[in-house]
Design a protein around this motif. Sequence first.
Motif, PDB file in Angstrom:
ATOM      1  N   ASP A 304       0.830  -1.205   0.000  1.00 11.87           N
ATOM      2  CA  ASP A 304       0.000   0.000   0.000  1.00 11.87           C
ATOM      3  C   ASP A 304       0.864   1.255   0.000  1.00 11.87           C
ATOM      4  O   ASP A 304       0.581   2.224  -0.719  1.00 11.87           O
ATOM      5  N   ASP A 305       1.953   1.233   0.773  1.00 14.33           N
ATOM      6  CA  ASP A 305       2.792   2.422   0.861  1.00 14.33           C
ATOM      7  C   ASP A 305       3.587   2.641  -0.426  1.00 14.33           C
ATOM      8  O   ASP A 305       3.800   3.782  -0.850  1.00 14.33           O
ATOM      9  N   VAL A 306       4.035   1.558  -1.064  1.00 14.96           N
ATOM     10  CA  VAL A 306       4.733   1.693  -2.343  1.00 14.96           C
ATOM     11  C   VAL A 306       3.779   2.246  -3.397  1.00 14.96           C
ATOM     12  O   VAL A 306       4.146   3.115  -4.196  1.00 14.96           O
ATOM     13  N   ARG A 307       2.554   1.774  -3.409  1.00 16.40           N
ATOM     14  CA  ARG A 307       1.563   2.315  -4.341  1.00 16.40           C
ATOM     15  C   ARG A 307       1.373   3.811  -4.121  1.00 16.40           C
ATOM     16  O   ARG A 307       1.324   4.600  -5.067  1.00 16.40           O
ATOM     17  N   ARG A 308       1.261   4.195  -2.864  1.00 14.37           N
ATOM     18  CA  ARG A 308       1.086   5.621  -2.544  1.00 14.37           C
ATOM     19  C   ARG A 308       2.268   6.427  -3.067  1.00 14.37           C
ATOM     20  O   ARG A 308       2.098   7.456  -3.735  1.00 14.37           O
ATOM     21  N   ARG A 309       3.450   5.944  -2.750  1.00 15.95           N
ATOM     22  CA  ARG A 309       4.667   6.686  -3.126  1.00 15.95           C
ATOM     23  C   ARG A 309       4.777   6.837  -4.642  1.00 15.95           C
ATOM     24  O   ARG A 309       5.038   7.927  -5.162  1.00 15.95           O
ATOM     25  N   LEU A 310       4.559   5.730  -5.377  1.00 19.38           N
ATOM     26  CA  LEU A 310       4.674   5.770  -6.829  1.00 19.38           C
ATOM     27  C   LEU A 310       3.565   6.596  -7.470  1.00 19.38           C
ATOM     28  O   LEU A 310       3.806   7.365  -8.408  1.00 19.38           O
ATOM     29  N   ALA A 311       2.340   6.435  -6.966  1.00 19.35           N
ATOM     30  CA  ALA A 311       1.215   7.170  -7.544  1.00 19.35           C
ATOM     31  C   ALA A 311       1.430   8.669  -7.427  1.00 19.35           C
ATOM     32  O   ALA A 311       1.228   9.419  -8.391  1.00 19.35           O
ATOM     33  N   ILE A 312       1.867   9.137  -6.258  1.00 19.95           N
ATOM     34  CA  ILE A 312       2.087  10.572  -6.065  1.00 19.95           C
ATOM     35  C   ILE A 312       3.235  11.049  -6.948  1.00 19.95           C
ATOM     36  O   ILE A 312       3.171  12.130  -7.553  1.00 19.95           O
ATOM     37  N   GLU A 313       4.272  10.229  -7.081  1.00 21.05           N
ATOM     38  CA  GLU A 313       5.395  10.625  -7.930  1.00 21.05           C
ATOM     39  C   GLU A 313       4.955  10.742  -9.390  1.00 21.05           C
ATOM     40  O   GLU A 313       5.279  11.726 -10.072  1.00 21.05           O
ATOM     41  N   TYR A 314       4.204   9.757  -9.884  1.00 21.91           N
ATOM     42  CA  TYR A 314       3.732   9.826 -11.267  1.00 21.91           C
ATOM     43  C   TYR A 314       2.823  11.035 -11.489  1.00 21.91           C
ATOM     44  O   TYR A 314       2.926  11.730 -12.514  1.00 21.91           O
ATOM     45  N   LEU A 315       1.920  11.295 -10.562  1.00 19.54           N
ATOM     46  CA  LEU A 315       0.987  12.410 -10.722  1.00 19.54           C
ATOM     47  C   LEU A 315       1.708  13.751 -10.719  1.00 19.54           C
ATOM     48  O   LEU A 315       1.304  14.686 -11.418  1.00 19.54           O
ATOM     49  N   GLN A 316       2.769  13.861  -9.936  1.00 22.65           N
ATOM     50  CA  GLN A 316       3.443  15.146  -9.792  1.00 22.65           C
ATOM     51  C   GLN A 316       4.546  15.377 -10.824  1.00 22.65           C
ATOM     52  O   GLN A 316       4.937  16.523 -11.060  1.00 22.65           O
ATOM     53  N   PHE A 331      -3.893  -0.477  -9.697  1.00 19.43           N
ATOM     54  CA  PHE A 331      -5.324  -0.303  -9.482  1.00 19.43           C
ATOM     55  C   PHE A 331      -6.083  -0.645 -10.755  1.00 19.43           C
ATOM     56  O   PHE A 331      -5.572  -0.481 -11.871  1.00 19.43           O
ATOM     57  N   SER A 332      -7.330  -1.077 -10.601  1.00 17.19           N
ATOM     58  CA  SER A 332      -8.112  -1.495 -11.756  1.00 17.19           C
ATOM     59  C   SER A 332      -8.580  -0.324 -12.604  1.00 17.19           C
ATOM     60  O   SER A 332      -8.778  -0.462 -13.813  1.00 17.19           O
ATOM     61  N   ASP A 333      -8.783   0.836 -11.972  1.00 19.83           N
ATOM     62  CA  ASP A 333      -9.231   1.996 -12.742  1.00 19.83           C
ATOM     63  C   ASP A 333      -8.925   3.283 -11.977  1.00 19.83           C
ATOM     64  O   ASP A 333      -8.490   3.257 -10.819  1.00 19.83           O
ATOM     65  N   ARG A 338      -8.361   7.452  -7.327  1.00 19.01           N
ATOM     66  CA  ARG A 338      -8.811   8.711  -6.724  1.00 19.01           C
ATOM     67  C   ARG A 338      -9.216   8.501  -5.269  1.00 19.01           C
ATOM     68  O   ARG A 338      -8.897   9.320  -4.401  1.00 19.01           O
ATOM     69  N   ARG A 339      -9.921   7.408  -5.012  1.00 19.01           N
ATOM     70  CA  ARG A 339     -10.314   7.119  -3.620  1.00 19.01           C
ATOM     71  C   ARG A 339      -9.082   6.866  -2.752  1.00 19.01           C
ATOM     72  O   ARG A 339      -9.021   7.305  -1.594  1.00 19.01           O
ATOM     73  N   ALA A 340      -8.102   6.155  -3.313  1.00 19.91           N
ATOM     74  CA  ALA A 340      -6.885   5.873  -2.541  1.00 19.91           C
ATOM     75  C   ALA A 340      -6.108   7.146  -2.251  1.00 19.91           C
ATOM     76  O   ALA A 340      -5.581   7.322  -1.139  1.00 19.91           O
ATOM     77  N   ILE A 341      -6.015   8.045  -3.241  1.00 14.85           N
ATOM     78  CA  ILE A 341      -5.312   9.309  -3.029  1.00 14.85           C
ATOM     79  C   ILE A 341      -5.967  10.103  -1.912  1.00 14.85           C
ATOM     80  O   ILE A 341      -5.286  10.683  -1.037  1.00 14.85           O
ATOM     81  N   LYS A 347      -6.246  14.731  -0.011  1.00 17.21           N
ATOM     82  CA  LYS A 347      -6.331  15.654  -1.135  1.00 17.21           C
ATOM     83  C   LYS A 347      -6.955  14.966  -2.343  1.00 17.21           C
ATOM     84  O   LYS A 347      -7.066  13.735  -2.400  1.00 17.21           O
ATOM     85  N   THR A 348      -7.321  15.764  -3.340  1.00 15.33           N
ATOM     86  CA  THR A 348      -7.776  15.230  -4.614  1.00 15.33           C
ATOM     87  C   THR A 348      -6.572  15.015  -5.523  1.00 15.33           C
ATOM     88  O   THR A 348      -5.465  15.507  -5.256  1.00 15.33           O
TER      89      THR A 348
END
Length: 360
Positions: A304-316, A331-333, A338-341, A347-348
């Motif tokens: 879960d934490d790796v997903r968070r870290r990577l997702a925020i990095e990709y988005l930013q 994630f499937s979609d 968005r819910r996980a973020i 934040k959104t």
Amino acid sequence: MPLEDDDAARMRSGRAGFPSLNQRIFAPFKIATVIDAVARRGMTPETVLERTGLTLTDVRDPHTLTSIGQYLVACENIVAAGAAPADAFAIGARLHLSAYGMYGYALMCSPTMRDFFDFAVRYQPLATPTVRLEWRAEGDVAVWQFREIYREVMSSEVRTFLVRQQMKMTFTHIRDTAGTDNLPVRALFALPRDAHAAEDARELSCPCTYDAAANELHYRIGILEQTPELGNRLTRIMLEETCERLIGQSRTSSGLSGEVYQILLNAPSRFPSMETVAAHLGLQERTLRRRLAAEDSSYGGIVDDVRRRLAIEYLQTTRMSVDDVAWKVGFSDGANLRRAIRRWTGKTVAGIRASKAEPI
């Protein structure tokens, strides 16, 4: 007496997200404060540091890294040498927010005290914690609760000492931020009443109750909407980004948990199974699970934490669509991402992208 498996599991789950006792990731400011506070009683630095593996030179060096376990040993040493509740209060009074680095400065810059309460809880693992902070609004009061998460490794005398120290420390932090007029309305101790009850009431400036279900400090509910004197939203955002990176670094820098983090960081979108990771490390799956639990961690929590870290990095740092980022981190979609973020950051997706922070 050794802990039963289910008791140990409950204690570990209560420490989820917190550093292990032996993880050396903290500046030595708390131990230095203990040394300074008990010097007036004639206790030497050598007495405080016995069995910690630290020297006074180490403690005076801001680059030294220490662990929660070393801090607990220092407290055991001074209690064994005759430290009293007055010393617990003296330490708590000396631990101002300015001693906590980025975490402390971010708290002082909170735009409202409600933000202060939220931030203090979320980033507490940066502060050499000996309890888990929680807060809630309940009727006409805002309640700090101090959950004892390392209770199994300390004597009742050290436990009592640290509860009083934590009460005074939180009292000090509120005064640092909201001003000297903001005093608690009551304190609840999950401890028996003893000969120091009058001292407790005097130090905390409020009535005290004992044998309570939990250790709590209550403030008037109106404090939540107050603006700290140093409140600055933009500065707080910048410091929060720094604290987020520090949290990430602490989780990936040591122990078996750190090795698992690195494996998963190199295999986004299709994270390997726990069995596969265990085999990569030359371990049985049950051994990996047991050793992660000993570090107050779990395979699911790391994923879960790796997903968070990577997702925020990709988005930013990229222009990938939300759906593409969702796929990259498993994630499937986009809706699930968005819910996980929102769960991870409050934040959104748009808010994350607007901040343009460095990768965390």
